[in-house]
Write a protein that holds these residues in place. Structure first.
Motif, PDB file in Angstrom:
ATOM      1  N   ALA A   1      47.183  55.128  31.556  1.00 29.77           N
ATOM      2  CA  ALA A   1      46.856  55.526  30.102  1.00 29.77           C
ATOM      3  C   ALA A   1      47.354  56.757  29.562  1.00 29.77           C
TER       4      ALA A   1
ATOM      5  N   VAL B   1      50.716  56.643  28.448  1.00 26.20           N
ATOM      6  CA  VAL B   1      50.965  55.740  27.132  1.00 26.20           C
ATOM      7  C   VAL B   1      50.449  56.698  26.115  1.00 26.20           C
ATOM      8  N   ILE B   2      49.285  57.320  26.168  1.00 24.64           N
ATOM      9  CA  ILE B   2      48.965  58.185  25.275  1.00 24.64           C
ATOM     10  C   ILE B   2      49.488  59.323  24.846  1.00 24.64           C
ATOM     11  N   PHE B   3      49.770  60.138  25.829  1.00 19.79           N
ATOM     12  CA  PHE B   3      50.364  61.455  25.638  1.00 19.79           C
ATOM     13  C   PHE B   3      51.882  61.347  25.757  1.00 19.79           C
ATOM     14  N   ASP B   4      52.390  60.555  26.172  1.00 22.25           N
ATOM     15  CA  ASP B   4      53.931  60.247  26.154  1.00 22.25           C
ATOM     16  C   ASP B   4      54.553  61.691  26.695  1.00 22.25           C
ATOM     17  N   LYS B   5      55.498  62.124  25.957  1.00 20.58           N
ATOM     18  CA  LYS B   5      56.412  63.414  26.483  1.00 20.58           C
ATOM     19  C   LYS B   5      55.487  64.464  26.828  1.00 20.58           C
ATOM     20  N   PHE B   6      54.346  64.514  26.153  1.00 23.59           N
ATOM     21  CA  PHE B   6      53.273  65.760  26.525  1.00 23.59           C
ATOM     22  C   PHE B   6      52.925  65.578  28.002  1.00 23.59           C
TER      23      PHE B   6
END
Lengths: 363, 475
Positions: A221, A224-229
């Motif tokens: 999760a 998926v939510i914070f991607d590159k961060f």
């Protein structure tokens, strides 16, 4: 207060209607395929007979689960005189929910053998996603056996040997030299809950939510939510994967060996001939054990490697731009490989040699 | 940063409140920083290109305006056009022209050793290049006064809601709004939310889900039967429309959260009764840009009938080239130009009918037939737009002529019908209400229920599926 209640009721009503419409959209547009499995007292879950299926994942499949509850053409349990039957047992690689049946090695094997020999050959696909070796064997015992195959091909990889069995399903119990099937799952709480939830499972919305939950359970999760961060925070310093020698987990070893012994016994006693086809490297000890017990182990990896050398990655899906199961070209290679491996047996069977004790002796 | 990603939602949830909390003086600076963050999220190196383009056009625009000498003005305009097109040409078309030239030379037995470069196409370069070009051209045509604020101009170029896939805004429309640093009203928020909801649904639930099937089929058409190929083509028509119009709706909705109105880019194009009408409803910002800056610059319809048709064909062929550095795109553009020219010929000077007025059952039936025919023409063109090569396109066409099915036609029909039904239903509601934020016509209670259901399912799907980039990003 009354205004608020009215607002809430209206909102709930619209929400419900919208969900029904969305369910229809998801279902008919094949965005999410509702579960094709139904609860079963023998195997825990079975494919629902006479169900149209459309899967869009790494590949695309539009097809149907036949009226007997397996994939491909509907061959009845009782076979015609002079017909040779081959049962394919395996996990998602055999189920092939990512390509059309006409591109599956089942079809290519059937076509190839029917063209090259006089006998009528039928190949039945009993592939079932996420099965391990134990479950494949049990699936054969409780279901596929009814279709009286002459040959049973188990397509397995190291993961099939090591993956634990699903709690909701029969288990193989090994006691000294004998094995028996335990159906203890029937009285389990999970099976009871699963049965109670079965109307829900037929919803596309349920499938969608379940997939989301699987991602959450895997711990993906944040990615998926914070991607590159997320990648930045975690750091990208992952060491390159090394090729490791496949090993069999000690806790699964006894079961796997017991199954091989059973298959070998069946081969020796004139039962259906069992063959193991590898999908990826298998532990060397396991392969030796199988061969010593009279179970042939066929390895198509050289063919797949030559396909890769010709510039076609057998696991690359151009449509979804990712690696995964065998693609259509790999299936073609596997089909061709099996045709040439099986041909001598089919021919000798036609000549009246009823028992084929050691399939590995084939030219 | 993709609109259809959670990171964008987080980004938006941070940017909108901070923007409104800030003093008006700092709003544009903040928005410019946010826009650069949004763009640099793909690859921070791309920021240098956008900065170069911004600097060039800001200074050239001012110089053109303050210069009275016609020759000098023309030279400055040339500088702007050449500078922008050089950037665009190098990053987007270098390999295309180099490969085509080498292929042509090989026909004459010449072997050219040139360097095929591994160039990454910067996202949205075609969009912001055209936007900045329109700024200098409008100043040159004395239709626009340049802005004195570099910050505002930079924001006009990089305004994140429409930076990477349009609408290609005109300075006359967007710059004055940016200069005011407006606050969003409650109405803006309501309309913005409605537009984003509809846009996300179109993009994620229709466009992306269609795309998963389309990509499979077009990746290797030779594996598929005629009905499957037809499904691929028809779903691509839905995908490209839902994807792009969904993007445009999200862009408009996002801008409304910042109190800015950006132009409508799609107006139910699949309900067009002729190809001319379709091009007035499809990617409106590009069609009008090409009309104003290419077609009219070529002479439009002022230089005789033959020249009018030539201008039309040339403009649309360039439109094809704008879409991608491939001959299939060029041919697609040429095809669209031909359709438009033929329609113009049929009309013999009369204006094309736009819109539908009900005048009995027969009129509706005729309208329906025209809509289907127009769509069929558009589909034919899309085959070349989507196919990887001419050989793939011709293979697919051959399969359509020599129809061959392996069964499962009912399932294929169900999938195609469902997507068309939902897409056309949304269009019909928009057409009927003449409102893209038609959800606002519902009572708040009904609307809230609909938002919860639609956004809820969209987010759940987004969570478990790979985020698909917008089709038009590649252009």
């Amino acid at each position: 207060m009354r205004e608020h209640v009215r607002f809430f009721l209206k909102m709930t009503l619209t929400f419900t209607i919208a969900m029904v419409l969305l369910e229809l959209f998801l279902r008919f547009s094949a965005t999410t395929t509702p579960s094709v499995l139904v609860d079963d007292d023998m195997f825990g879950k079975m494919m629902k007979p006479s169900t149209d299926v459309t899967f869009v994942n790494e590949g695309l499949r539009i097809g149907r689960i036949n009226r007997y509850g397996y994939l491909g053409p509907a061959y009845a349990p009782r076979k015609e005189e002079g017909t040779v039957r081959i049962a394919l047992m395996g996990d998602s690689y055999v189920a092939g929910h990512h390509l059309f049946d006409r591109h599956h090695f089942r079809y290519l094997l059937e076509q190839g053998l029917n063209q090259l020999c006089d006998s009528h050959v039928e190949v039945l696909n009993f592939g079932f996603p996420a099965l391990n070796f134990e479950q494949m064997y049990l699936y054969y015992e409780v279901f596929a056996r009814k279709f009286a195959p002459d040959f049973v091909i188990y397509v397995i990889g190291t993961s099939s040997l090591n993956q634990p069995s699903d709690e909701v399903g029969p288990r193989l119990v090994v006691t000294d030299d004998s094995v028996h099937i335990s159906y203890a799952f029937r009285s389990s709480k999970r099976f009871a809950i699963s049965k109670r939830l079965s109307p829900l499972k037929r919803l596309a919305l349920y499938s969608l939510l379940r997939k989301g939950k699987q991602i959450y359970d895997r711990g993906d999760a944040p990615k998926v939510i914070f991607d590159k961060f997320f990648i930045l925070a975690r750091g990208s310093g992952r060491s390159a994967e090394k090729h490791s020698v496949p090993v069999e987990r000690p806790e699964r070893k006894a079961i796997n060996r017991a199954i091989v012994r059973q298959l070998g016994m069946s081969n020796r006693e004139g039962g259906p001939v069992s063959i193991i086809v590898t999908r990826g490297e298998l532990p060397r000890g396991f392969v030796e054990f199988a061969k010593n017990n009279g179970v042939a182990v066929w390895d198509p990896s050289a063919r797949l490697d030559s396909l890769a050398r010709s510039g076609i990655d057998p696991n690359w899906w151009a449509g979804s731009q990712r690696k995964g199961h065998w693609n259509q070209y790999a299936h073609r290679v596997i089909g061709d490989f099996l045709v040439h491996k099986m041909l001598p047996f089919i021919k000798s069977l036609a000549k009246g040699q009823k028992t084929l004790r050691d399939p590995d002796r084939a030219p | 940063m993709l609109f259809n990603s959670f990171i964008f939602i987080i980004f938006l949830c941070c940017v909108v409140p901070i923007y409104h909390f800030l003093n008006r003086r700092y709003r544009n600076l903040f928005l410019l920083g946010a826009s650069y963050l949004f763009y640099g999220y793909w690859d921070w190196r791309f920021l240098s290109l956008i900065l170069a383009s911004t600097l060039l056009d800001f200074h050239v625009g001012r110089a053109i305006y303050h210069n009275e000498d016609e020759g000098r003005r023309r030279f400055l305009l040339f500088l702007s056009v050449a500078g922008n097109l050089t950037i665009l040409g190098f990053f987007k078309y270098y390999n295309f022209f180099a490969d085509s030239f080498a292929a042509l030379a090989s026909v004459f037995g010449l072997k050219l050793d040139y360097a095929h470069l591994n160039i990454i196409l910067p996202v949205g370069i075609s969009f912001y290049t055209f936007q900045t070009l329109s700024y200098t051209i409008d100043i040159y045509r004395r239709k626009l006064e340049p802005t004195d604020s570099f910050r505002d101009f930079a924001l006009f170029v990089a305004f994140f809601p429409q930076l990477v896939a349009g609408p290609i805004e005109r300075a006359k429309h967007l710059l004055p709004q940016i200069e005011k640093s407006p606050s969003a009203t409650a109405e803006d928020f309501r309309e913005g939310l409605a537009l984003i909801t509809i846009g996300l649904f179109k993009k994620v639930m229709i466009g992306d889900t269609c795309g998963r099937i389309v990509d499979q089929i077009f990746a290797d058409p030779k594996l598929y039967s005629s009905p499957e190929l037809m499904m691929g083509l028809m779903l691509f028509a839905i995908q490209v429309y839902a994807d792009f119009s969904g993007y445009s709706s999200i862009a408009r909705g996002t801008a409304r959260f910042l109190g800015i109105h950006i132009m409508v880019n799609f107006n139910q194009p699949y309900l067009s009764a002729n190809i001319t009408e379709l091009w007035k409803r499809w990617h409106i910002s590009l069609s009008s840009w090409l009309r104003d800056y290419v077609y009219i610059s070529l002479g439009g319809n002022r230089k005789g009938t033959g020249r009018t048709y030539f201008n039309l064909l040339l403009t649309m062929t360039l439109c094809g080239l704008w879409h991608g550095a491939k001959w299939t795109f060029v041919f697609w553009g040429f095809l669209q130009g031909s359709f438009l020219a033929i329609h113009k010929l049929i009309l013999r000077g009369k204006k094309a009918t736009l819109g539908f007025t009900y005048a009995g059952g027969r009129s509706f039936f005729v309208f329906l037939c025209k809509v289907v025919w127009t769509h069929a023409l558009f589909l034919f063109g899309l085959l070349f737009f989507r196919a990887q090569s001419f050989s793939n396109a011709s293979y697919i066409l051959k399969e359509f002529v020599f129809w061959k099915s392996y069964g499962f036609d009912r399932q294929i029909f169900t999938i195609v019908f469902t997507y068309y039904f939902v897409t056309i239903l949304i269009d019909v509601i928009e057409y009927w209400t003449k409102d893209h934020a038609f959800l606002l016509r519902l009572q708040p209670a009904y609307r809230t229920g609909l938002y919860f259901a639609t956004l809820g399912i969209t987010f759940v799907y987004l969570f478990q599926a790979r985020s698909y980039p917008f089709v038009y990003f590649q252009f």
